[in-house]
Design an enzyme around this catalytic site. Structure first.
Site, mmCIF file in Angstrom:
data_model
loop_
_atom_site.group_PDB
_atom_site.id
_atom_site.type_symbol
_atom_site.label_atom_id
_atom_site.label_comp_id
_atom_site.label_asym_id
_atom_site.label_seq_id
_atom_site.Cartn_x
_atom_site.Cartn_y
_atom_site.Cartn_z
ATOM 1 N N GLY A 131 0.830 -1.211 0.000
ATOM 2 C CA GLY A 131 0.000 0.000 0.000
ATOM 3 C C GLY A 131 0.860 1.254 0.000
ATOM 4 O O GLY A 131 1.230 1.759 1.078
ATOM 5 N N SER A 133 0.990 3.881 -3.340
ATOM 6 C CA SER A 133 0.423 4.955 -4.166
ATOM 7 C C SER A 133 -0.954 5.378 -3.671
ATOM 8 O O SER A 133 -1.727 4.567 -3.154
ATOM 9 C CB SER A 133 0.316 4.491 -5.615
ATOM 10 O OG SER A 133 1.589 4.234 -6.144
ATOM 11 N N GLU A 248 12.143 -3.757 -5.027
ATOM 12 C CA GLU A 248 11.009 -3.741 -5.941
ATOM 13 C C GLU A 248 11.420 -3.379 -7.358
ATOM 14 O O GLU A 248 10.792 -3.821 -8.314
ATOM 15 C CB GLU A 248 9.953 -2.754 -5.432
ATOM 16 C CG GLU A 248 8.708 -2.688 -6.308
ATOM 17 C CD GLU A 248 7.659 -1.729 -5.779
ATOM 18 O OE1 GLU A 248 7.900 -1.132 -4.724
ATOM 19 O OE2 GLU A 248 6.621 -1.575 -6.425
ATOM 20 N N GLU A 368 8.466 9.511 -14.267
ATOM 21 C CA GLU A 368 8.853 10.833 -13.759
ATOM 22 C C GLU A 368 9.518 10.720 -12.385
ATOM 23 O O GLU A 368 10.525 11.387 -12.119
ATOM 24 C CB GLU A 368 7.611 11.735 -13.667
ATOM 25 C CG GLU A 368 7.030 12.154 -15.006
ATOM 26 C CD GLU A 368 6.235 11.028 -15.683
ATOM 27 O OE1 GLU A 368 5.946 10.014 -15.014
ATOM 28 O OE2 GLU A 368 5.918 11.166 -16.879
#
Length: 381
Positions: A131, A133, A248, A368
């Site tokens: 959890g 974003s 990740e 980005e």
């Protein structure tokens, strides 16, 4: 930041020896597995397959034996996940627990948290989602708004997460939430292990272009957590989560998402490719080898206890570009049109990955955000 930090790191022979056993297992386990499902790869969910891998000792294999793991080296784990991904095995059920949540709990968890979660993770029976974003924050984790307030010996959580892969199929989430107010955005953040069966949680799947459901919105409405749901140190969530992100963003899943299409493309082209087909497939192979070597260099740094945040971001950014180019170029190299239903394996895999490819530069951090991290590594920010 220097290119020297991507030093060539060869997989040790003892880890490489594991590859034969893994390939033999996958050849039998996936002998009737269709090509279009192999294209799902690390997004393919099969709880029973994860349990079979757990029984083989290939889930949580780098965790200590006292917690159910095998104390294998990071390179041995790399060999296993590389073979799983190259074969298009359905690994999504245990993926996040194996890659991130297990190591996170081992490093920051209490003894009770380790006992509760790690053996079940290693058996391939306990599934986690991440959890991070949120709406209006995206991958800019420092701007998250979900909050947890302390009430006596409890925590009460309110807010929303989004793009949470497998939340609708997981048992637990490790969530980053705001627990304090500080002048710096990165301060006052903490992580919690959230039991997704608790009242106060609503999970709403988001359909992708193929009609499948991988991502979710997750809502917390006065969710009450026991004090021991906190993992690590209150207010130190930023440091904990940035260390986690290196795991990740650097693995082979960051450049092998379209490998099933490369396989069917080579089969479709056959043994007599024209000049353009030879050049483009050769170019893909060269980039694949380079990305793999960069990924292994980051693995070596993680094994040494370093936090290669920007190096992992480089792998993720270049890997996503590579994965997204394969469906585009494949359509130029072969006259077979993509088909959602019917047609050849190549036509179906091409259709599936053409629809999925836009998400490759969203999951695990947007382009980005990654390029901002790389810019800081270059001293430009």
């Amino acid at each position: 930041m220097s290119i020297d930090q991507f030093k060539y790191s060869r997989i040790p022979p003892e880890a490489e020896a594991l590859r034969v056993e893994v390939r033999a297992f996958l050849a039998e386990a996936l002998k009737d597995y269709p090509a279009v499902r192999r294209a799902d790869s690390w997004m393919g969910f099969d709880a029973e397959f994860s349990r079979r891998l757990g029984a083989k000792g290939w889930v949580g294999m780098a965790l200590p034996k006292r917690h159910g793991g095998g104390e294998a080296s990071p390179f041995a784990r790399y060999v296993v996940i590389e073979e799983l991904l190259a074969a298009g095995a359905p690994v999504s059920a245990h993926w996040f627990a194996d890659r991130q949540s297990g190591p996170q709990i081992l490093h920051y968890g209490t003894d009770a948290q380790k006992e509760r979660h790690l053996p079940a993770i290693c058996r391939g029976e306990q599934f986690f989602c991440i959890g991070m974003s949120e709406p209006n924050s995206g991958s800019d984790l420092a701007s998250i708004k979900t909050r947890a307030r302390r009430e006596g010996d409890k925590w009460v959580v309110n807010g929303q997460k989004v793009w949470t892969t497998n939340a609708h199929r997981s048992h637990y989430m490790i969530a980053l939430v705001r627990t304090g107010e500080n002048s710096k955005r990165q301060e006052g953040l903490s992580q919690f292990i959230i039991d997704l069966s608790l009242p106060g949680i609503t999970i709403r799947p988001i359909k992708d272009l193929t009609g499948a459901e991988h991502f979710n919105e997750v809502f917390f409405d006065e969710l009450v957590l026991d004090a021991d749901a906190l993992i690590g140190t209150e207010g130190q969530g930023w440091g904990q989560v940035t260390a986690e992100l290196a795991f990740e963003r650097s693995g082979p899943e960051r450049f092998l998402s379209s490998i099933a299409l490369l396989h069917t493309l080579i089969d479709a082209v056959g043994r007599s490719p024209d000049a353009l087909q030879s050049k483009e497939i050769g170019r893909f192979a060269a980039r694949l080898v380079t990305l793999r070597n960069m990924s292994l260099a980051v693995t070596a740094q993680l094994a040494a206890g370093n936090n290669p945040a920007w190096e992992a971001s480089v792998v993720k950014d270049l890997g996503a570009v590579f994965e997204q180019e394969i469906p585009e170029v494949a359509q130029l190299l072969c006259e077979l049109p993509p088909t959602v239903q019917g047609g050849s394996d190549h036509a179906q895999v091409l259709a599936y990955l053409t629809q999925m490819a836009p998400s490759f530069s969203l999951r695990g951090g947007t382009r980005e955000i990654l390029r901002g991290i790389i810019a800081r590594g270059l001293g430009l920010r």
